[in-house]
Design a protein around this motif. Sequence first.
Motif, short mmCIF file in Angstrom:
data_model
loop_
_atom_site.label_atom_id
_atom_site.label_comp_id
_atom_site.label_asym_id
_atom_site.label_seq_id
_atom_site.Cartn_x
_atom_site.Cartn_y
_atom_site.Cartn_z
N HIS A 137 -44.52 47.48 55.56
CA HIS A 137 -44.45 48.90 55.93
C HIS A 137 -44.13 49.01 57.42
O HIS A 137 -44.38 48.07 58.20
CB HIS A 137 -45.79 49.61 55.66
CG HIS A 137 -46.05 49.88 54.21
ND1 HIS A 137 -45.60 51.01 53.58
CD2 HIS A 137 -46.70 49.14 53.27
CE1 HIS A 137 -45.97 50.98 52.30
NE2 HIS A 137 -46.65 49.85 52.09
N THR A 169 -53.51 52.13 53.36
CA THR A 169 -52.36 53.01 53.11
C THR A 169 -52.58 53.66 51.75
O THR A 169 -53.07 53.02 50.81
CB THR A 169 -51.04 52.22 53.11
OG1 THR A 169 -51.10 51.18 52.15
CG2 THR A 169 -50.76 51.62 54.48
N GLN A 179 -46.36 57.75 52.74
CA GLN A 179 -47.75 57.34 52.61
C GLN A 179 -48.45 57.52 53.96
O GLN A 179 -47.81 57.49 55.01
CB GLN A 179 -47.85 55.88 52.17
CG GLN A 179 -47.49 55.65 50.71
CD GLN A 179 -47.73 54.21 50.29
OE1 GLN A 179 -47.52 53.28 51.06
NE2 GLN A 179 -48.17 54.02 49.06
N TYR A 180 -49.78 57.67 53.89
CA TYR A 180 -50.59 57.79 55.11
C TYR A 180 -51.29 56.46 55.37
O TYR A 180 -51.55 55.69 54.45
CB TYR A 180 -51.63 58.90 54.95
CG TYR A 180 -51.10 60.31 55.13
CD1 TYR A 180 -49.74 60.58 55.11
CD2 TYR A 180 -51.97 61.38 55.31
CE1 TYR A 180 -49.25 61.86 55.26
CE2 TYR A 180 -51.49 62.67 55.46
CZ TYR A 180 -50.13 62.90 55.42
OH TYR A 180 -49.65 64.19 55.57
N VAL A 181 -51.57 56.23 56.64
CA VAL A 181 -52.35 55.06 57.04
C VAL A 181 -53.54 55.56 57.86
O VAL A 181 -53.37 56.18 58.91
CB VAL A 181 -51.49 54.03 57.82
CG1 VAL A 181 -50.79 54.66 59.00
CG2 VAL A 181 -52.34 52.83 58.26
#
Length: 289
Positions: A137, A169, A179-181
Amino acid sequence: MDEFVENLKRMKREGDSQAGKRPMTNKRKKIDLAGQTKKTEEKRKLKRKPESELKQRPEAQEAPERPRVIENKVKKKKPVERKTGPKKKRRKLSPEEIERRRKKRQKEQILEIIKFVLPVVIMAAIVFVFIFKTSPHMVDGDSMNPTLINGDKVIVTRTKQPERYDIITFDPPVDSDFQYVKRVIGMPGDAVWVNGTDLFINEGGNMPENIEETAANNLPDGTIKVTLSSKALEQMEQIDKIPENCYFVLGDNRTNSTDSRDFGLVGSSSIEGIVSFRYGPLSSIGWIS
């Protein structure tokens, strides 16, 4: 007879008289020939080396000795007679020695197989780990500063059960193409209570008896306080503990992060995995904690 002799004498006299009348052309030839002979003599004298040079190099006058001719005679070498003794008889091996040699050959064969198979197994394991258990990522944004910055390239290990303070993630419960982290702060079983717009999370599961009257300095140890949005507040007011397979996540850069304070809890089904390793940029390569 006398007449014949007289005729010969007369013819001779006539021939002599005619020879005297002819021009002397041969005289000129003789002079020319003499001149040529003089020139050739002068050339020969010039070519001749003076006697002083001949005296300095006496060896030039001496004729070189001819090398002696020796007939090639090759002596035939006598063949070397090798001493041939009686052939040694091979010692008969005992059953114990035969067994030892058999076991030695088996060990060598096993080692050869291991040398061939081991690299293949290692490569297969690497392929399995990196293709089926991990995914690359690139971080976009500043919500995880200073742990992760914009443009960092990371490896995510796929799992659905993160631990507290792991960076994960996940697919956020809001409309987003990315996507969020974020970092896991609240785990299943943690006590939660709301006071106004403030949310309190206690990792030990301890909750004060009189929540409204409890001052900030009297909160149980390990309690975290955050301010919720109206959407997240509706969800958190209905529970007193974080349910199973649910997690409360926050960004490390709290002033510039969209996280559980805005959209509430994250389910395990939405989690992709844990951010474990950073491979870019080169100056920041290493494990992430």
